[in-house]
Every structure is written in C-alpha cells, then in structure tokens.
Design a protein around this motif. Structure first.
Motif, PDB file in Angstrom:
ATOM      1  N   SER A 110      19.198  28.599  12.798  1.00  0.00           N
ATOM      2  CA  SER A 110      18.485  27.253  12.941  1.00  0.00           C
ATOM      3  C   SER A 110      18.476  26.127  11.874  1.00  0.00           C
ATOM      4  O   SER A 110      19.082  26.696  10.857  1.00  0.00           O
ATOM      5  CB  SER A 110      17.117  27.897  13.339  1.00  0.00           C
ATOM      6  N   LEU A 111      18.208  25.317  12.340  1.00  0.00           N
ATOM      7  CA  LEU A 111      18.193  24.128  11.172  1.00  0.00           C
ATOM      8  C   LEU A 111      17.358  24.370  10.185  1.00  0.00           C
ATOM      9  O   LEU A 111      17.565  24.154   8.788  1.00  0.00           O
ATOM     10  CB  LEU A 111      17.809  22.641  11.707  1.00  0.00           C
ATOM     11  N   LEU A 161      21.637  22.880  17.932  1.00  0.00           N
ATOM     12  CA  LEU A 161      20.809  23.814  17.674  1.00  0.00           C
ATOM     13  C   LEU A 161      19.282  24.054  18.435  1.00  0.00           C
ATOM     14  O   LEU A 161      18.778  23.153  18.455  1.00  0.00           O
ATOM     15  CB  LEU A 161      20.677  23.998  16.190  1.00  0.00           C
ATOM     16  N   PRO A 162      18.786  25.133  18.536  1.00  0.00           N
ATOM     17  CA  PRO A 162      17.649  25.311  19.184  1.00  0.00           C
ATOM     18  C   PRO A 162      16.590  24.179  18.614  1.00  0.00           C
ATOM     19  O   PRO A 162      15.690  23.830  19.408  1.00  0.00           O
ATOM     20  CB  PRO A 162      16.922  26.600  18.814  1.00  0.00           C
ATOM     21  N   ASP A 163      16.335  24.122  17.315  1.00  0.00           N
ATOM     22  CA  ASP A 163      15.318  23.196  16.523  1.00  0.00           C
ATOM     23  C   ASP A 163      15.931  21.899  16.453  1.00  0.00           C
ATOM     24  O   ASP A 163      15.049  21.062  15.665  1.00  0.00           O
ATOM     25  CB  ASP A 163      14.689  24.058  15.600  1.00  0.00           C
ATOM     26  N   GLY A 164      16.968  21.298  16.997  1.00  0.00           N
ATOM     27  CA  GLY A 164      17.354  19.846  16.703  1.00  0.00           C
ATOM     28  C   GLY A 164      18.800  19.633  16.695  1.00  0.00           C
ATOM     29  O   GLY A 164      19.823  20.830  17.023  1.00  0.00           O
ATOM     30  N   ASP A 165      18.958  18.411  16.269  1.00  0.00           N
ATOM     31  CA  ASP A 165      20.534  17.820  16.513  1.00  0.00           C
ATOM     32  C   ASP A 165      21.056  18.218  15.089  1.00  0.00           C
ATOM     33  O   ASP A 165      20.511  17.755  14.152  1.00  0.00           O
ATOM     34  CB  ASP A 165      20.664  16.505  16.747  1.00  0.00           C
ATOM     35  N   ALA A 177      20.661  16.530  10.807  1.00  0.00           N
ATOM     36  CA  ALA A 177      20.113  17.188   9.911  1.00  0.00           C
ATOM     37  C   ALA A 177      20.948  17.142   8.633  1.00  0.00           C
ATOM     38  O   ALA A 177      20.714  17.531   7.601  1.00  0.00           O
ATOM     39  CB  ALA A 177      19.932  18.670  10.202  1.00  0.00           C
ATOM     40  N   ILE A 178      22.395  16.477   8.819  1.00  0.00           N
ATOM     41  CA  ILE A 178      23.347  16.479   7.863  1.00  0.00           C
ATOM     42  C   ILE A 178      22.500  15.699   6.411  1.00  0.00           C
ATOM     43  O   ILE A 178      22.579  16.266   5.236  1.00  0.00           O
ATOM     44  CB  ILE A 178      24.315  15.655   8.072  1.00  0.00           C
ATOM     45  N   VAL A 189      29.692  19.019   4.481  1.00  0.00           N
ATOM     46  CA  VAL A 189      29.050  19.565   5.959  1.00  0.00           C
ATOM     47  C   VAL A 189      30.443  19.233   6.812  1.00  0.00           C
ATOM     48  O   VAL A 189      30.852  18.270   7.118  1.00  0.00           O
ATOM     49  CB  VAL A 189      27.829  18.768   6.378  1.00  0.00           C
ATOM     50  N   LEU A 190      30.655  20.415   7.802  1.00  0.00           N
ATOM     51  CA  LEU A 190      31.674  20.497   8.658  1.00  0.00           C
ATOM     52  C   LEU A 190      31.203  20.903   9.908  1.00  0.00           C
ATOM     53  O   LEU A 190      30.466  21.970   9.836  1.00  0.00           O
ATOM     54  CB  LEU A 190      32.740  21.655   8.296  1.00  0.00           C
ATOM     55  N   VAL A 191      31.105  20.047  11.026  1.00  0.00           N
ATOM     56  CA  VAL A 191      30.313  20.074  12.027  1.00  0.00           C
ATOM     57  C   VAL A 191      31.298  20.874  13.028  1.00  0.00           C
ATOM     58  O   VAL A 191      32.436  20.325  13.572  1.00  0.00           O
ATOM     59  CB  VAL A 191      29.799  18.945  12.509  1.00  0.00           C
TER      60      VAL A 191
END
Length: 227
Positions: free
Chosen positions: A51-52, A73-77, A81-82, A94-96
C-alpha cells in the motif's frame, strides 16, 4: 610481510548493492519479484509492501536507492504519491510499474519527479536493466513515450535561454534520444564521470533539476537544434 619493493595491488572496492523498496499490492507479483531479485547480488530488496501508506513509512525507514512503485494501489494513485515519497526520502528515485502506458502517463510521472516507467508485461531482464539505469541517474522510459511526454512538458514556462557549449548540446541531444550515461560515453568517447559533469553543467545553466526538465526547456528554446 608485505614487500616494500613490490607492493601487492589493492583489491577492487566492493560495489554496494542497489537498495530497492517494492510497493506492489498483487501478492503473486510481489513474491515472484522478491524471489527473482534473490538471484541478483547487485539488488538488495530492503522491503516489500502492498500500500502507499506502508510504502511511505518504509521509504522513510529504509531510504532506498530505488522505489519500485505500482501505479494502481488500494489506497491511491502511485503517481500522485511520488512527491510524498521524495519528501520522506529525497535521495530515492522512483520507477513506476504499470499495466498500460501512454505519453500522458509518462508526462505525469516525469512532472512529479519520477525516474521511469516500465510495463509489467516486460521481461525480468528489462526490469533489472531499468533498475540499474535509474540507479545510475538515467531516465528509463520507452523512446516513443518519452518523446511524447517531453512534447507535453515543453509547454511549461522556462527561464532565460542559456548558452550551451557544443559538447553540452551533443550530450543533451543524446539524452533527448533516450540515451543513458553508458551510451553517451560510448558515442562521444567520454568517461562516465565526464558525462555526469556535462549533465550537471547543463542543469545549472538551464536552471533545471533533472534531465527531463532540461530537455523540455531546451526543446522550448531551440537548444536541441544543430549548432
């Protein structure tokens, strides 16, 4: 006793592994990646969370080199969040990971300071290569997506037009083509540290904070045209 006339050569310095935090809510994917990374001595998976909220806590605790981040993710985009991830761990890149991608998604990632985008349908070797590249300071995005993303970002306001040397413009042009440090060093016959020095001067001259910002600024102001 060491021979003072013929001293023994120094042992090569040990290379620190790339410390990776995985934020992925699909348990099967997370477990598969965790097992796969065990086969690569250069990768140290410091934590795996789903989760984030847990990702932010783990990033603050472990300060990883790379955050491998699921986009949904369940608790957001994940993309949104980056910025928060970079706030709690400024040195992390950060690698998405995503199931689908387009230039608009790539632009969003770059705009908030992400370092790359990779499709989940890709091969493990591609992921490991991407992790290496991002850890070395490269932006890892498919050239077609990167080109479209930079075109979108080029509309952002920039500063005064800087004066770049011919070599700096060559380096910037190769970066815009999607080249990483190794390729630039090879094509221009430069040492890797020299390439990094050129990049730092380009960022300083353009008043930007990343390669992507520098390219967008350069495209807007015609700096990628041949001198």
């Amino acid at each position: 006793m060491p021979n003072p006339i013929f001293p023994q050569p120094e042992a090569p310095a040990a290379v620190s592994p790339i410390r990776v935090l995985l934020v992925e809510d699909h348990k099967m994917v997370a477990e598969a990646l965790g097992a796969a990374f065990e086969e690569f001595a250069e990768i140290d998976l410091v934590a795996s969370v789903d989760s984030l909220a847990e990702g932010l806590a783990a990033a603050e605790e472990h300060v990883p080199d790379i955050v491998l981040l699921d986009r949904r993710l369940p608790d957001g985009d994940g993309i949104e969040a980056i910025t928060k991830l970079r706030d709690v761990s400024p040195t992390s890149r950060v690698l998405v990971l995503t199931g689908d991608a387009n230039s608009a998604i790539a632009a969003r990632i770059l705009e908030v300071g992400g370092a790359g985008l990779l499709l989940k349908s890709g091969l493990l070797d591609e992921l490991v290569t991407a992790i290496r590249g991002v850890a070395a300071g490269d932006i890892v995005i498919e050239p077609e997506l990167l080109s479209g993303a930079l075109a979108m970002l080029a509309g952002n306001p920039g500063g005064a037009i800087p004066v770049l040397t011919l070599r700096e413009r060559q380096v910037l042009g190769l970066i815009a083509d999607g080249a990483g440090t190794d390729r630039i060093a090879g094509e221009l016959r430069l040492a890797r540290n020299t390439v990094r020095n050129h990049v730092q001067r380009i960022l300083a001259k353009t008043g930007t904070h990343s390669k992507v910002e520098a390219i967008a600024h350069a495209r807007k102001n015609g700096l990628l045209e041949r001198p």
